[in-house]
Design a protein around this motif. Structure first.
Motif, mmCIF file in Angstrom:
data_model
loop_
_atom_site.group_PDB
_atom_site.id
_atom_site.type_symbol
_atom_site.label_atom_id
_atom_site.label_comp_id
_atom_site.label_asym_id
_atom_site.label_seq_id
_atom_site.Cartn_x
_atom_site.Cartn_y
_atom_site.Cartn_z
ATOM 1 N N ALA A 70 27.080 44.923 32.538
ATOM 2 C CA ALA A 70 25.594 44.671 31.699
ATOM 3 C C ALA A 70 25.764 45.665 30.143
ATOM 4 O O ALA A 70 23.900 44.205 30.101
ATOM 5 C CB ALA A 70 24.402 46.155 33.572
ATOM 6 N N MET A 71 26.230 45.890 29.802
ATOM 7 C CA MET A 71 25.742 46.711 29.046
ATOM 8 C C MET A 71 26.181 45.592 27.263
ATOM 9 O O MET A 71 26.086 45.440 26.471
ATOM 10 C CB MET A 71 26.419 47.933 28.584
ATOM 11 N N GLU A 72 26.702 44.682 28.392
ATOM 12 C CA GLU A 72 27.550 43.474 26.867
ATOM 13 C C GLU A 72 26.117 42.880 26.651
ATOM 14 O O GLU A 72 26.578 42.440 25.583
ATOM 15 C CB GLU A 72 28.216 42.647 28.252
ATOM 16 N N SER A 103 22.180 37.643 36.190
ATOM 17 C CA SER A 103 22.795 38.896 36.187
ATOM 18 C C SER A 103 21.033 40.142 36.555
ATOM 19 O O SER A 103 20.757 39.777 36.014
ATOM 20 C CB SER A 103 24.227 39.189 35.771
ATOM 21 N N THR A 104 21.053 40.558 37.815
ATOM 22 C CA THR A 104 20.476 41.336 37.688
ATOM 23 C C THR A 104 20.423 42.644 36.868
ATOM 24 O O THR A 104 19.768 43.340 36.179
ATOM 25 C CB THR A 104 20.272 42.236 39.800
ATOM 26 N N ALA A 105 21.825 43.177 36.808
ATOM 27 C CA ALA A 105 22.317 44.134 36.108
ATOM 28 C C ALA A 105 21.628 44.021 35.355
ATOM 29 O O ALA A 105 21.368 44.979 34.369
ATOM 30 C CB ALA A 105 23.098 44.859 36.542
ATOM 31 N N CYS A 142 13.919 48.267 44.678
ATOM 32 C CA CYS A 142 15.069 47.243 45.237
ATOM 33 C C CYS A 142 16.437 47.212 44.574
ATOM 34 O O CYS A 142 16.881 46.410 45.168
ATOM 35 C CB CYS A 142 13.975 45.992 45.560
ATOM 36 N N GLY A 143 16.766 48.180 43.736
ATOM 37 C CA GLY A 143 17.910 48.211 43.775
ATOM 38 C C GLY A 143 17.894 48.954 41.624
ATOM 39 O O GLY A 143 19.356 48.786 41.254
ATOM 40 N N ALA A 144 16.981 49.181 41.602
ATOM 41 C CA ALA A 144 17.771 48.949 39.595
ATOM 42 C C ALA A 144 17.803 50.553 39.683
ATOM 43 O O ALA A 144 18.184 51.306 38.571
ATOM 44 C CB ALA A 144 16.013 48.477 38.792
ATOM 45 N N ASN A 145 17.481 51.727 40.416
ATOM 46 C CA ASN A 145 17.561 52.969 40.258
ATOM 47 C C ASN A 145 18.253 53.549 41.674
ATOM 48 O O ASN A 145 17.243 54.236 42.229
ATOM 49 C CB ASN A 145 16.037 53.833 39.986
ATOM 50 N N SER A 146 19.164 53.819 41.344
ATOM 51 C CA SER A 146 19.671 53.968 42.442
ATOM 52 C C SER A 146 19.234 55.959 42.873
ATOM 53 O O SER A 146 19.531 56.071 44.631
ATOM 54 C CB SER A 146 21.679 54.466 43.098
ATOM 55 N N ASP A 147 19.668 56.895 42.232
ATOM 56 C CA ASP A 147 18.547 57.297 41.641
ATOM 57 C C ASP A 147 17.418 57.770 41.681
ATOM 58 O O ASP A 147 17.509 57.411 39.772
ATOM 59 C CB ASP A 147 20.033 58.210 41.802
ATOM 60 N N CYS A 148 16.760 57.739 42.558
ATOM 61 C CA CYS A 148 15.458 58.374 41.539
ATOM 62 C C CYS A 148 15.319 60.178 41.793
ATOM 63 O O CYS A 148 14.875 60.895 42.268
ATOM 64 C CB CYS A 148 14.370 57.504 42.215
#
Length: 344
Positions: A70-72, A103-105, A142-148
């Motif tokens: 994703a960081m690419e 790509s979502t990420a 829905c998936g952008a942040n696993s830890d909140c």
């Protein structure tokens, strides 16, 4: 209004992207800029007898693939990908909204670092609109942040409420917190703290909601951390496909079933339309400084068409401005109550 569209994002790019853009340009009276390899776009249109004379094209040499890090999109070799170029156009004011089925990420990372977040928003959240027995319900994150953190879930609730009101036309949207029980004391420390914050928030908070209650449409917005929200979304999608296949087998399983299916055809079509993700277009990435829509990776022309419609409504609803105003109100309320305002 100019909608910037990633012409090479998704499984069916660029053909279905171009077809959806042509129809949307005609029906919604907005300018649309296709971002991607110009010659490939023109050749695809020519090969399929598509008139793209009313569409603009911004050249981009590369494509960010699902397998790419994703960081690419910001630090690597994908800075000239169709997604990166499109997000840069949005950030620079060359477009009013951005749509991608890629790509979502990468889209979350690119939107965060290129378009930036609304001042005061801790994390942008993916918000999917789910079909229910009554009215559509928005689920975020829905998936952008696993830890909140609890403050992030508070912001998700505020943003979801504003979106459902301004874009989906829901009057006084109800907001619920996804949990393992309806009682206030249920859940992890995160859930208990989030419950307390949402109780005091400028939203119509109705408490906790269990997963089995969501399909009934008992609330307008369901708030969850990205890990739990993604599990809920994937299960929802899977059960939808399961029921659709079972229904198909029952109605087409034999001669008598096929005769009966003729009498149910209208209702079956209505049910299929209600469950079809293509009708909703995509998931808004709420919290970014400008409107971003994530279309489904397998989007066809119809889904892209509706994603563009959604982007137009997102922009016209002034959701970004409303979220900014709500954050200022929350910050002011903390100061007036003698609390330390959150650092932004």
């Amino acid at each position: 209004m100019n909608i910037v569209l990633d012409a090479f994002g998704g499984d069916n790019a660029p053909l279905e992207i171009i077809k959806g853009a042509i129809d949307a340009r005609k029906d919604f009276n907005v300018d649309i800029t296709l971002v991607g390899h110009e010659e490939k776009i023109k050749q695809c249109a020519k090969d399929n007898n598509l008139d793209i004379s009313l569409l603009k094209i911004r050249h981009a040499d590369d494509v960010i693939e699902i397998c790419d890090e994703a960081m690419e999109i910001v630090k690597g070799n994908k800075k000239n990908s169709s997604m990166a170029v499109g997000l840069k156009m949005l950030a620079d004011g060359e477009g009013d909204a951005f749509v991608s089925a890629g790509s979502t990420a990468a889209l979350v990372v690119g939107s965060t670092f290129i378009v930036k977040r609304i001042k005061g928003i801790k994390r942008a959240a993916l918000a999917s609109v789910l079909p229910t027995a009554t009215n559509p319900t928005m689920l975020l994150d829905c998936g952008a942040n696993s830890d909140c953190r609890a403050e992030m879930l508070l912001q998700f609730g505020v943003m979801g409420s504003i979106y459902m009101n301004k874009v989906m036309g829901v009057d006084n949207p109800t907001v619920a917190l996804a949990n393992i029980g309806a009682e206030e004391s249920k859940g992890r420390e995160l859930d208990i703290e989030s419950y307390k914050l949402l109780q005091k928030a400028p939203v119509n908070f109705v408490g906790n909601i269990e997963a089995r209650e969501i399909p009934k449409g008992n609330c307008s917005v369901v708030v969850a951390d990205g890990f739990s929200g993604n599990l809920l979304l994937k299960l929802y999608e899977g059960m939808g496909k399961f029921f659709a296949n079972e229904l198909k087998d029952m109605l087409l399983g034999g001669f008598a079933s096929k005769i009966g299916a003729l009498f149910l055809l209208k209702k079956v079509r209505a049910f299929k339309k209600k469950m079809d993700y293509k009708e909703y277009g995509g998931a808004p990435l709420l919290g970014t400084a400008k409107p971003v829509i994530k279309a489904h990776g397998s989007s066809d022309a119809k889904a892209i068409y509706n994603a563009i419609r959604q982007a137009k409504s997102f922009t016209e609803g002034k959701v970004i401005e409303e979220v900014s105003a709500a954050l200022e109100a929350l910050k002011k309320a903390k100061v007036e109550n003698g609390q330390q305002p959150a650092q932004v």
